[in-house]
Design a protein around this motif. Structure first.
Motif, PDB file in Angstrom:
ATOM      1  N   LEU A 193       0.833  -1.201   0.000  1.00 21.54           N
ATOM      2  CA  LEU A 193       0.000   0.000   0.000  1.00 21.54           C
ATOM      3  C   LEU A 193       0.873   1.258   0.000  1.00 21.54           C
ATOM      4  CD1 LEU A 193      -2.838   1.284   0.203  1.00 21.54           C
ATOM      5  CD2 LEU A 193      -2.572   1.256   2.687  1.00 21.54           C
ATOM      6  N   ALA A 194       1.912   1.281   0.836  1.00 22.23           N
ATOM      7  CA  ALA A 194       2.795   2.459   0.907  1.00 22.23           C
ATOM      8  C   ALA A 194       3.442   2.731  -0.449  1.00 22.23           C
ATOM      9  CB  ALA A 194       3.868   2.240   1.978  1.00 22.23           C
ATOM     10  N   LEU A 195       3.884   1.671  -1.124  1.00 25.41           N
ATOM     11  CA  LEU A 195       4.519   1.842  -2.441  1.00 25.41           C
ATOM     12  C   LEU A 195       3.527   2.369  -3.481  1.00 25.41           C
ATOM     13  CD1 LEU A 195       6.656  -1.437  -2.499  1.00 25.41           C
ATOM     14  CD2 LEU A 195       7.560   0.898  -2.450  1.00 25.41           C
ATOM     15  N   ILE A 196       2.323   1.806  -3.500  1.00 22.15           N
ATOM     16  CA  ILE A 196       1.314   2.236  -4.475  1.00 22.15           C
ATOM     17  C   ILE A 196       0.950   3.709  -4.255  1.00 22.15           C
ATOM     18  CG2 ILE A 196      -1.141   1.983  -5.101  1.00 22.15           C
ATOM     19  CD1 ILE A 196      -0.750  -1.059  -4.794  1.00 22.15           C
ATOM     20  N   LEU A 197       0.776   4.121  -2.991  1.00 26.23           N
ATOM     21  CA  LEU A 197       0.393   5.511  -2.703  1.00 26.23           C
ATOM     22  C   LEU A 197       1.495   6.477  -3.135  1.00 26.23           C
ATOM     23  CD1 LEU A 197      -1.362   5.242   0.796  1.00 26.23           C
ATOM     24  CD2 LEU A 197      -2.362   5.141  -1.495  1.00 26.23           C
ATOM     25  N   ASN A 198       2.757   6.081  -2.992  1.00 27.86           N
ATOM     26  CA  ASN A 198       3.861   6.944  -3.428  1.00 27.86           C
ATOM     27  C   ASN A 198       3.938   7.061  -4.941  1.00 27.86           C
ATOM     28  OD1 ASN A 198       6.102   8.100  -1.424  1.00 27.86           O
ATOM     29  ND2 ASN A 198       5.066   6.371  -0.462  1.00 27.86           N
ATOM     30  N   VAL A 199       3.516   6.016  -5.635  1.00 30.81           N
ATOM     31  CA  VAL A 199       3.490   6.074  -7.099  1.00 30.81           C
ATOM     32  C   VAL A 199       2.344   6.987  -7.560  1.00 30.81           C
ATOM     33  CG1 VAL A 199       2.946   4.692  -9.139  1.00 30.81           C
ATOM     34  CG2 VAL A 199       4.648   3.887  -7.516  1.00 30.81           C
ATOM     35  N   ILE A 200       1.219   6.930  -6.845  1.00 28.43           N
ATOM     36  CA  ILE A 200       0.086   7.799  -7.189  1.00 28.43           C
ATOM     37  C   ILE A 200       0.456   9.259  -6.933  1.00 28.43           C
ATOM     38  CG2 ILE A 200      -2.290   8.430  -6.526  1.00 28.43           C
ATOM     39  CD1 ILE A 200      -2.725   5.399  -5.922  1.00 28.43           C
ATOM     40  N   ASP A 201       1.101   9.533  -5.795  1.00 23.94           N
ATOM     41  CA  ASP A 201       1.539  10.896  -5.472  1.00 23.94           C
ATOM     42  C   ASP A 201       2.989  10.866  -4.977  1.00 23.94           C
ATOM     43  OD1 ASP A 201       1.949  13.485  -4.727  1.00 23.94           O
ATOM     44  OD2 ASP A 201       0.439  13.546  -3.145  1.00 23.94           O
TER      45      ASP A 201
ATOM     46  N   ASN B  77      -2.036  14.005   5.164  1.00 20.85           N
ATOM     47  CA  ASN B  77      -3.043  14.570   4.257  1.00 20.85           C
ATOM     48  C   ASN B  77      -2.874  14.031   2.841  1.00 20.85           C
ATOM     49  OD1 ASN B  77      -4.877  16.971   5.326  1.00 20.85           O
ATOM     50  ND2 ASN B  77      -2.959  17.074   6.458  1.00 20.85           N
ATOM     51  N   ARG B  78      -1.630  14.039   2.358  1.00 18.91           N
ATOM     52  CA  ARG B  78      -1.352  13.586   0.983  1.00 18.91           C
ATOM     53  C   ARG B  78      -1.657  12.097   0.812  1.00 18.91           C
ATOM     54  NH1 ARG B  78       0.799  16.324  -2.857  1.00 18.91           N
ATOM     55  NH2 ARG B  78       1.791  18.337  -2.539  1.00 18.91           N
ATOM     56  N   ALA B  79      -1.225  11.292   1.790  1.00 19.17           N
ATOM     57  CA  ALA B  79      -1.423   9.841   1.698  1.00 19.17           C
ATOM     58  C   ALA B  79      -2.912   9.490   1.739  1.00 19.17           C
ATOM     59  CB  ALA B  79      -0.669   9.132   2.825  1.00 19.17           C
ATOM     60  N   ALA B  80      -3.670  10.182   2.597  1.00 19.88           N
ATOM     61  CA  ALA B  80      -5.116   9.918   2.685  1.00 19.88           C
ATOM     62  C   ALA B  80      -5.799  10.261   1.359  1.00 19.88           C
ATOM     63  CB  ALA B  80      -5.727  10.731   3.829  1.00 19.88           C
ATOM     64  N   LYS B  81      -5.360  11.355   0.733  1.00 16.82           N
ATOM     65  CA  LYS B  81      -5.951  11.750  -0.562  1.00 16.82           C
ATOM     66  C   LYS B  81      -5.581  10.736  -1.651  1.00 16.82           C
ATOM     67  CE  LYS B  81      -6.081  16.359  -1.437  1.00 16.82           C
ATOM     68  NZ  LYS B  81      -5.664  17.776  -1.415  1.00 16.82           N
ATOM     69  N   ALA B  82      -4.328  10.258  -1.620  1.00 18.35           N
ATOM     70  CA  ALA B  82      -3.900   9.267  -2.623  1.00 18.35           C
ATOM     71  C   ALA B  82      -4.688   7.972  -2.467  1.00 18.35           C
ATOM     72  CB  ALA B  82      -2.395   8.996  -2.484  1.00 18.35           C
TER      73      ALA B  82
END
Length: 373
Positions: free
Chosen positions: A29-37, A297-302
């Protein structure tokens, strides 16, 4: 091939498929969210040896869609976005020249432990610069990693100065090399992924705090899952093309979800009251600075974009807040309670929700001390 297609099994490098990886949901999940944002700021993955850290990161890079690039450009410059192109390409664009476009797979660059600063940042050939009057620049690993993933295994064993350089580039999106009065800068926008084994030492808190998210992974204990992982690996090794074909549909579906999330992200909204409560949690946990607030904030939005929604919910924040804050708490050498539990406890109090049933205190090694309600 279009920019959102997955290469066919026969044509692509043989990489274990991301959707076939069992367990380690937190890391995935952490990796996917960083790719999204990518502005979340990267992931620090701490865990036991042999838990599939490198395999997962390679699998993610292989899953991502191809990106448009300027052919033969050492910085993987974007043909139309000025923020993601080198000065040379931008100059050509301003002069009205036609910029050709090619497509290539997102690169995952491995940073070797013994790498020098020149190898990482690039070097300037002073002799050539003085004799020929040109800025002769030999690009380094940061140039190759632009618009890709930079992976540093055993980041806790890397020289602190080099870690600083990597984090600066990841945060600013640019790398600047200066020597003998000559200065060159180029885009270096990448997802920074560091991994390490806690037994070999932790990163200094000042450096740890600069990673957007922190994922802790442990060896899978359930015998049934272990057997499944071993059998899958064996099946993949025996016939990679067959194994890849089996997961092709899931790979394409996940890739499309990531692409859709990247496009939806600017439209995602997080309510003011929720933002205040996130900051309240950070304040209650004595988190230094504002990075914790911003990243949560950024991770929740991603995550909301990944779920194909535009309004952040309390559940979205609950799913990411431990990943975003656990490594930012002030360290007490005598503290025996796992910091993830402390974050969950503070979140439950501020957001007035019940602690998850599986929330537990641990002794810092993943060993449970007893469930709490």
């Amino acid at each position: 091939m279009s920019s959102t297609s997955v290469a066919t099994p026969a044509a692509r490098r043989v990489v274990f498929p991301f959707t076939a990886i069992v367990g380690q949901e937190e890391m995935k999940l952490a990796l996917i969210l960083n790719v999204i944002d990518p502005k979340i700021g990267g992931v620090m993955i701490m865990g036991d040896r042999g838990t599939g850290k490198s395999t997962t990161i390679r699998a993610l890079a292989d899953l991502l869609p191809e990106i448009p690039v300027v052919p033969n450009d050492p910085f993987n410059s974007h043909p139309t976005d000025p923020d993601l192109m080198s000065d040379d390409v931008r100059q050509k664009l301003l002069q009205g020249e036609d910029i050709p476009t090619d497509h290539k797979k997102v690169e995952m660059i491995d940073l070797p432990l013994g790498a020098t600063e020149d190898r990482v940042c690039g070097t300037i050939d002073i002799e050539k610069a003085l004799s020929e009057g040109v800025k002769a620049f030999e690009p380094g690993l940061l140039a190759k990693a632009n618009r890709g993933i930079l992976y540093v295994d055993e980041v806790n064993l890397l020289d602190d100065h080099l870690v600083d350089v990597l984090l600066d580039s990841a945060a600013s999106g640019w790398n600047t090399v200066e020597r003998e009065g000559i200065s060159i800068r180029h885009p270096a926008s990448f997802v920074l992924v560091g991994s390490g084994n806690p037994e070999e030492g932790e990163l200094r808190p000042q450096l740890l705090d600069r990673f957007g998210m922190h994922s802790e992974i442990h060896t899978v204990r359930e015998p049934v899952l272990r057997v499944q992982i071993v059998e899958q690996r064996s099946e993949f090794d025996q016939s990679p093309p067959e194994f890849l074909t089996k997961y092709q549909g899931q790979q394409e579906e996940l890739q499309q979800r990531i692409v859709n999330a990247q496009q939806l992200l600017p439209a995602v909204n997080i309510d003011y009251d929720l933002r205040v409560k996130i900051s309240e949690v950070c304040s209650e946990l004595n988190v230094d600075g504002l990075r914790g607030d911003i990243v949560t904030n950024r991770a929740a939005k991603a995550l909301t974009a990944f779920e194909q929604r535009t309004e952040v919910t309390v559940e979205d924040i609950q799913r990411v807040i431990v990943l975003c804050l656990r490594h930012r708490l002030r360290k007490d050498p005598l503290e025996s309670i796992d910091s993830g539990y402390k974050v969950e406890k503070a979140f439950a109090r501020v957001f007035e929700v019940e602690l998850p049933e599986d929330a537990t205190e641990t002794n810092g090694t993943g060993q449970k001390l007893g469930a709490r309600s």
